[in-house]
Write a protein that holds these residues in place. Structure first.
Motif, PDB file in Angstrom:
ATOM      1  N   VAL A   1      25.234 -20.066  22.563  1.00 48.63           N
ATOM      2  CA  VAL A   1      26.339 -18.952  22.073  1.00 48.63           C
ATOM      3  C   VAL A   1      27.809 -19.825  21.768  1.00 48.63           C
ATOM      4  N   ASP A   2      28.401 -20.296  20.650  1.00 49.99           N
ATOM      5  CA  ASP A   2      28.964 -21.070  19.995  1.00 49.99           C
ATOM      6  C   ASP A   2      28.738 -22.697  21.117  1.00 49.99           C
TER       7      ASP A   2
ATOM      8  N   ASP B   1      28.705 -23.443  24.087  1.00 53.55           N
ATOM      9  CA  ASP B   1      27.709 -23.028  25.365  1.00 53.55           C
ATOM     10  C   ASP B   1      26.188 -22.473  25.441  1.00 53.55           C
TER      11      ASP B   1
ATOM     12  N   LEU C   1      23.417 -21.389  27.414  1.00 52.84           N
ATOM     13  CA  LEU C   1      22.640 -19.008  28.920  1.00 52.84           C
ATOM     14  C   LEU C   1      21.499 -19.869  29.165  1.00 52.84           C
TER      15      LEU C   1
ATOM     16  N   ILE D   1      22.513 -14.734  34.323  1.00 51.35           N
ATOM     17  CA  ILE D   1      22.938 -15.201  32.947  1.00 51.35           C
ATOM     18  C   ILE D   1      23.470 -16.226  33.737  1.00 51.35           C
TER      19      ILE D   1
ATOM     20  N   SER E   1      35.052 -18.664  24.878  1.00 50.78           N
ATOM     21  CA  SER E   1      33.477 -19.130  24.210  1.00 50.78           C
ATOM     22  C   SER E   1      32.966 -17.982  24.153  1.00 50.78           C
ATOM     23  N   GLY E   2      31.952 -17.690  23.235  1.00 58.03           N
ATOM     24  CA  GLY E   2      31.102 -16.958  23.162  1.00 58.03           C
ATOM     25  C   GLY E   2      30.250 -16.981  24.338  1.00 58.03           C
ATOM     26  N   GLY E   3      29.465 -17.949  24.618  1.00 61.40           N
ATOM     27  CA  GLY E   3      29.154 -17.829  26.468  1.00 61.40           C
ATOM     28  C   GLY E   3      29.572 -16.981  26.715  1.00 61.40           C
ATOM     29  N   GLU E   4      31.231 -17.588  26.936  1.00 58.79           N
ATOM     30  CA  GLU E   4      31.584 -16.861  28.461  1.00 58.79           C
ATOM     31  C   GLU E   4      31.907 -14.696  27.356  1.00 58.79           C
TER      32      GLU E   4
ATOM     33  N   VAL F   1      29.382 -13.203  26.260  1.00 57.85           N
ATOM     34  CA  VAL F   1      28.440 -12.043  26.318  1.00 57.85           C
ATOM     35  C   VAL F   1      28.026 -12.435  27.834  1.00 57.85           C
ATOM     36  N   LYS F   2      27.951 -13.587  28.471  1.00 60.39           N
ATOM     37  CA  LYS F   2      28.200 -13.484  30.267  1.00 60.39           C
ATOM     38  C   LYS F   2      28.667 -12.375  30.757  1.00 60.39           C
TER      39      LYS F   2
ATOM     40  N   ALA G   1      24.180 -11.816  22.034  1.00 61.31           N
ATOM     41  CA  ALA G   1      24.570 -12.988  21.692  1.00 61.31           C
ATOM     42  C   ALA G   1      24.940 -13.136  20.630  1.00 61.31           C
TER      43      ALA G   1
END
Lengths: 112, 285
Positions: free
Chosen positions: A21-22, A24, A26, A35, B226-229, B231-232, B253
């Motif tokens: 995702v971007d 990152d 996961l 997660i 960030s996208g990960g942050e 989504v989490k 996501a």
């Protein structure tokens, strides 16, 4: 103990979802409902946990991906790095990452 | 069982297609009043169908909240109503496959819906109420319904609950009402009390992660994350309510992939609201 672990062939659990995702990476564990956000080293390590490679082979693959130069520390005749302490060598990093994967129960045969 | 009131909570998942309804029955007049005041836009006349949730008085033993899945007790009426809200949210989540029911607030803004996920005390209610007072229609406070597959937020019409500190910050006079005795130092606000309205279902356009920090000095700061942050943090709030499957994870996501993602670090909520409002309403003032 470390030599034994190095011969293990870590196998990522099939039900754990790996998704970029971007910038990152996961991991989603649907059983533990957790997660995990991975850095690049951990993401590479995860992608090589196919049950065929040993820990040592995974470390070599990760090192190759980073194109890491051969490690020569002060104890081996090299001069101290004026930039400060170096990152640990890939095999050490990968061993620690795999230890965390196991502790989180993300590999086959491990339990959180 | 005698029910003093029945309240139906309905999520309109698609025009004409209907959605999930959870019927709540309450035996106690005070509790009936509490639930109907808290969720005025969901109230319907009592029907013949049995309620899915029942809040009942146990006399000296306090109150009970009963659903098909669980039976929970609470010593006081205010705790029982709070418990009812939690169970109701879980029941809604179970009734809405493909939806994420999460702790957060959301408003409509230029370009779509702005989601503010966060645990209690993160400041999301104050931010949402402040944005509503500046022209953003509300999609929800505390509970938000997100259609994961389509990335669309649906309104969950529970009144905004603000403590007296928040009303002071937002310069909104605290309200006295029938529930003031249940939640001292808290006021309930319908969007129209704030000069706003409920928003229609809206596509997710931004995710703002609130970071209230008493040590933060100076102006509030909006910083990309960030996208990960994102989504989490969104899924962590969903996980407070329901289990998440692999498909929901992947859909989340995807849903955030095209949204603007930022964290808002602030100490003073009023200045944080000003910054957010200027950013969210900037393109089409």
């Amino acid at each position: 103990m470390e030599a034994t672990e190095a011969r293990h062939r870590p196998h990522a659990r099939d039900d754990v979802v790996f998704r970029r995702v971007d910038e990152d990476w996961l991991l989603f564990d649907p059983v533990a409902q957790e997660i995990h956000v991975l850095n690049l080293s951990a993401a590479l390590t995860w992608s090589f946990c196919d049950g065929r490679r040993t820990e040592a082979e995974i470390a070599r693959e990760v090192a190759r991906a980073f194109e890491a130069p051969p490690e020569v520390g002060p104890d081996e005749g090299g001069e101290p790095d004026p930039r400060g302490p170096r990152e640990p060598p890939p095999e050490v990093r990968v061993r620690e990452i795999l230890r965390r994967f196991r502790a989180a129960g993300l590999l086959e045969g491990s339990s959180a | 069982m005698k029910t003093a009131s029945v309240v139906a909570f309905r999520a309109e998942t698609d025009e004409g297609a209907g959605g999930a309804t959870v019927r709540v029955g309450v035996e106690v007049t005070a509790a009936a009043a509490a639930v109907s005041v808290l969720f005025p836009d969901y109230r319907v006349p009592p029907g013949s169908e049995p309620p899915d949730l029942v809040l009942a008085s146990l006399g000296e033993r306090g109150y009970s909240v009963r659903s098909k899945r669980e039976h929970l007790g609470a010593p006081t009426l205010s705790e029982a109503v709070g418990l009812l809200e939690q169970v109701l949210t879980r029941e809604l989540a179970a009734s809405l496959p493909g939806f994420g029911v999460l702790h957060g607030a959301a408003v409509g803004a230029t370009g779509g819906a702005v989601l503010i996920p966060g645990p209690g005390g993160a400041g999301k209610s104050t931010l949402a109420a402040g944005l509503a007072a500046r022209g953003c229609p509300l999609l929800g406070d505390d509970v938000v319904l997100l259609d994961l597959e389509r990335g669309v937020l649906y309104p969950f019409k529970r009144l905004v609950k603000l403590d007296d500190r928040a009303t002071g910050i937002l310069r909104v006079p605290p309200r006295s009402g029938p529930l003031r005795s249940l939640w001292p130092e808290r006021s309930l606000f319908h969007p129209r009390d704030l000069g706003s309205s409920w928003a229609p279902p809206s596509s997710l356009s931004a995710v703002i992660l609130p970071r209230r920090d008493d040590a933060h000095s100076g102006d509030p700061v909006l910083r990309p994350v960030s996208g990960g942050e994102a989504v989490k943090e969104i899924l962590e709030q969903v996980l407070l309510v329901e289990r998440v499957g692999s498909e929901e994870f992947l859909a989340t996501a995807d849903a955030v992939a095209s949204a603007r993602l930022a964290e808002l670090r602030f100490r003073r909520s009023d200045r944080a609201v000003e910054l957010l409002a200027s950013e969210l309403l900037r393109q089409h003032p």
